[in-house]
Design an enzyme around this catalytic site. Structure first.
Site, PDB file in Angstrom:
ATOM      1  N   SER A  16       4.612 -36.787  12.159  1.00  0.00           N
ATOM      2  CA  SER A  16       5.804 -36.247  12.817  1.00  0.00           C
ATOM      3  C   SER A  16       6.383 -37.234  13.815  1.00  0.00           C
ATOM      4  O   SER A  16       5.644 -37.996  14.464  1.00  0.00           O
ATOM      5  CB  SER A  16       5.395 -34.975  13.560  1.00  0.00           C
ATOM      6  OG  SER A  16       6.368 -34.615  14.505  1.00  0.00           O
TER       7      SER A  16
ATOM      8  N   GLU B 224       7.283 -36.426  16.559  1.00  0.00           N
ATOM      9  CA  GLU B 224       6.734 -36.024  17.865  1.00  0.00           C
ATOM     10  C   GLU B 224       5.626 -36.982  18.313  1.00  0.00           C
ATOM     11  O   GLU B 224       5.249 -36.997  19.478  1.00  0.00           O
ATOM     12  CB  GLU B 224       6.195 -34.599  17.802  1.00  0.00           C
ATOM     13  CG  GLU B 224       7.263 -33.535  17.869  1.00  0.00           C
ATOM     14  CD  GLU B 224       8.005 -33.502  19.202  1.00  0.00           C
ATOM     15  OE1 GLU B 224       7.368 -33.276  20.224  1.00  0.00           O
ATOM     16  OE2 GLU B 224       9.227 -33.729  19.204  1.00  0.00           O
TER      17      GLU B 224
ATOM     18  N   TYR C  10       0.817 -30.581  20.437  1.00  0.00           N
ATOM     19  CA  TYR C  10       1.209 -30.735  19.024  1.00  0.00           C
ATOM     20  C   TYR C  10       1.303 -32.229  18.660  1.00  0.00           C
ATOM     21  O   TYR C  10       0.748 -32.669  17.656  1.00  0.00           O
ATOM     22  CB  TYR C  10       2.564 -30.044  18.770  1.00  0.00           C
ATOM     23  CG  TYR C  10       3.106 -30.350  17.396  1.00  0.00           C
ATOM     24  CD1 TYR C  10       2.641 -29.667  16.276  1.00  0.00           C
ATOM     25  CD2 TYR C  10       4.056 -31.361  17.200  1.00  0.00           C
ATOM     26  CE1 TYR C  10       3.110 -29.977  14.999  1.00  0.00           C
ATOM     27  CE2 TYR C  10       4.526 -31.675  15.940  1.00  0.00           C
ATOM     28  CZ  TYR C  10       4.054 -30.973  14.850  1.00  0.00           C
ATOM     29  OH  TYR C  10       4.509 -31.288  13.588  1.00  0.00           O
TER      30      TYR C  10
HETATM   31  O1  F7E Z   1      13.086 -28.257  19.394  1.00  0.00           O
HETATM   32  C1  F7E Z   1      15.078 -28.133  22.500  1.00  0.00           C
HETATM   33  C2  F7E Z   1      13.585 -28.417  22.611  1.00  0.00           C
HETATM   34  O2  F7E Z   1      11.533 -26.525  18.503  1.00  0.00           O
HETATM   35  C3  F7E Z   1      14.032 -29.276  19.349  1.00  0.00           C
HETATM   36  C4  F7E Z   1       8.980 -29.302  14.589  1.00  0.00           C
HETATM   37  O3  F7E Z   1       9.276 -29.163  13.217  1.00  0.00           O
HETATM   38  O4  F7E Z   1      10.317 -31.269  14.727  1.00  0.00           O
HETATM   39  C5  F7E Z   1      10.111 -30.002  15.312  1.00  0.00           C
HETATM   40  O5  F7E Z   1       9.773 -30.106  16.684  1.00  0.00           O
HETATM   41  C6  F7E Z   1      14.581 -29.582  20.741  1.00  0.00           C
HETATM   42  C7  F7E Z   1      13.495 -29.719  21.835  1.00  0.00           C
HETATM   43  O6  F7E Z   1      11.758 -28.778  17.345  1.00  0.00           O
HETATM   44  C8  F7E Z   1      15.500 -24.549  22.726  1.00  0.00           C
HETATM   45  O7  F7E Z   1      13.197 -28.518  23.985  1.00  0.00           O
HETATM   46  C9  F7E Z   1      16.383 -26.319  23.605  1.00  0.00           C
HETATM   47  O8  F7E Z   1      13.845 -30.796  22.667  1.00  0.00           O
HETATM   48  O9  F7E Z   1      13.563 -27.159  17.163  1.00  0.00           O
HETATM   49  P1  F7E Z   1      12.487 -27.577  18.074  1.00  0.00           P
HETATM   50  P2  F7E Z   1      10.822 -29.973  17.867  1.00  0.00           P
HETATM   51  O10 F7E Z   1      10.104 -29.598  19.092  1.00  0.00           O
HETATM   52  O11 F7E Z   1      11.674 -31.201  17.927  1.00  0.00           O
HETATM   53  C10 F7E Z   1       9.185 -32.151  14.736  1.00  0.00           C
HETATM   54  C11 F7E Z   1       9.556 -33.385  13.972  1.00  0.00           C
HETATM   55  C12 F7E Z   1       7.929 -31.508  14.296  1.00  0.00           C
HETATM   56  O12 F7E Z   1       7.062 -32.162  13.710  1.00  0.00           O
HETATM   57  C13 F7E Z   1       7.695 -30.114  14.720  1.00  0.00           C
HETATM   58  O13 F7E Z   1       6.700 -29.485  13.942  1.00  0.00           O
HETATM   59  O14 F7E Z   1      15.377 -28.469  21.143  1.00  0.00           O
HETATM   60  N1  F7E Z   1      15.431 -26.738  22.740  1.00  0.00           N
HETATM   61  N2  F7E Z   1      16.436 -24.984  23.619  1.00  0.00           N
HETATM   62  C14 F7E Z   1      14.871 -25.657  22.167  1.00  0.00           C
HETATM   63  N3  F7E Z   1      13.909 -25.545  21.242  1.00  0.00           N
HETATM   64  C15 F7E Z   1      13.571 -24.301  20.831  1.00  0.00           C
HETATM   65  N4  F7E Z   1      12.628 -24.172  19.874  1.00  0.00           N
HETATM   66  N5  F7E Z   1      14.155 -23.174  21.355  1.00  0.00           N
HETATM   67  C16 F7E Z   1      15.124 -23.242  22.318  1.00  0.00           C
HETATM   68  O15 F7E Z   1      15.653 -22.236  22.771  1.00  0.00           O
END
Ligand code: F7E
Length: 328
Positions: free
Chosen positions: A128, A130, A152
């Site tokens: 990932s 991440e 993660y």
């Molecule tokens: O967050 C911001 C949050 O949860 C993206 C997974 O598939 O991709 C994914 O991880 C961004 C972050 O994905 C909200 O803080 C703002 O900066 O959609 P996400 P992620 O954390 O990037 C990678 C490649 C993986 O491998 C993972 O498994 O958006 N954000 N406001 C928010 N995020 C969420 N979830 N909810 C909010 O309300």
């Protein structure tokens, strides 16, 4: 000869697209599924309902070495795609221990069982972006150092290193895809893109008045999951095992995603989106942008979606299912 593939995480977004992709190519597709899923097939198998007749599901758990060992002792596979994981970054801050158990031990159990029972099976690990976390260079590529910012991210670095070690120590054909964020209408509701597309549909249909979002300034390199799964397959068809970045090479903020999604239905996001600190993370990954040159040159991989067509497809799909009263 028909090739046999095993997919862990087949009921998830990527597993469902990968199963479809492999079936079209004539593979015999098997999936590892948690036993509880068989008790709630309506909900848990929703993403693979249309291919349920064509795939063979086996009960096993990432937490149990013996369950994986049993499945692998009954059948030999040509390729194994290890996609199952606790994949929600925010949840990993709440329970890092179970994230480590599933993502690190689960990967290790699978590799150890394959080594004993099916060492010629080609192995794909879902790495990932991440893992790059607090990024050390722009854009990020295969040689960029890791600096994970969440349990993660740490678990994925460990899985990546385990995969590399099995390749180097035992000569197994083990590859990692370092996939940047990949989305689509089958994305889980907790991830920000789907939360936004669902929010837009609810607001447009008069079912909600606002959408509460965390950090609007975080930037991600978002692609479509349907475009990314063929890269996993291509990695396992090469002469030598290796690791590859899969990304669009474009970065957008959460704010830009909101803007594009609301404007697609003729609304201004500023009238509905509220920034809510309860969704902030203890440590954030501020900016990701990937360089997929190696995947493009060596695998011949190319995406077909753009940021705009991805956003539109997600919003249209949620609008359609919400108008019909469905909650997908
Ligand atoms: O967050 C911001 C949050 O949860 C993206 C997974 O598939 O991709 C994914 O991880 C961004 C972050 O994905 C909200 O803080 C703002 O900066 O959609 P996400 P992620 O954390 O990037 C990678 C490649 C993986 O491998 C993972 O498994 O958006 N954000 N406001 C928010 N995020 C969420 N979830 N909810 C909010 O309300």
């Amino acid at each position: 000869m028909t090739k046999k593939a095993l997919i862990t995480g087949i009921t998830g977004q990527d597993g469902s697209y990968l199963a479809e992709h492999l079936l079209v190519m004539g593979y015999e597709v098997h999936g590892l599924v948690r036993r509880v899923a068989f008790e709630d097939p309506e909900r848990r198998f929703s993403r693979i309902r249309h291919v349920l007749q064509d795939v063979q599901l086996r009960p096993a758990s990432l937490e149990s070495f013996s369950s994986m060992f049993q499945v692998l002792s009954r059948e030999k596979f040509d390729e194994c795609y290890h996609l199952a994981a606790q994949s929600f970054v925010a949840e990993s801050f709440d329970d890092g221990f179970s994230t480590f158990n599933s993502n690190i031990n689960g990967t290790h159990y699978l590799l150890a069982a394959l080594r004993q029972l099916n060492p010629d099976c080609r192995f794909y690990f879902a790495g990932s972006s991440e893992m790059f976390g607090k990024v050390r260079e722009m854009p990020q590529k295969e040689t960029t150092p890791f600096h994970p910012r969440s349990p993660y991210g740490i678990s994925k670095v460990a899985g990546f290193e385990l995969t590399r070690n099995y390749r180097e120590a035992y000569g197994m054909f083990c590859c990692s895809g370092i996939l940047f964020n990949h989305e689509g209408p089958r994305r889980g509701h907790e991830f920000v893109t789907r939360k936004i597309s669902l929010g837009v549909a609810r607001v447009k249909l008069g079912k909600a008045k606002e959408l509460r979002i965390g950090n609007l300034e975080a930037r991600r390199d978002w692609g479509h999951a349907k475009d990314y799964v063929p890269a996993m397959h291509l990695m396992l068809q090469q002469d030598e095992p290796d690791d590859y970045v899969v990304a669009m090479g474009e970065t957008h903020s959460v704010r830009e995603f909101c803007e594009a999604a609301f404007s697609h239905v003729g609304l201004n996001y500023l009238d509905y989106v509220l920034e809510d600190p309860q969704f902030y993370r203890p440590a954030e990954v501020d900016l990701l942008i990937g360089d997929a040159s190696k995947a493009k040159t060596k695998l011949g991989w190319e995406p077909t979606y753009t940021f705009e067509t991805l956003v539109k497809e997600m919003v249209d799909s949620d609008l359609e299912s919400h108008s019909r009263g469905e909650r997908s």
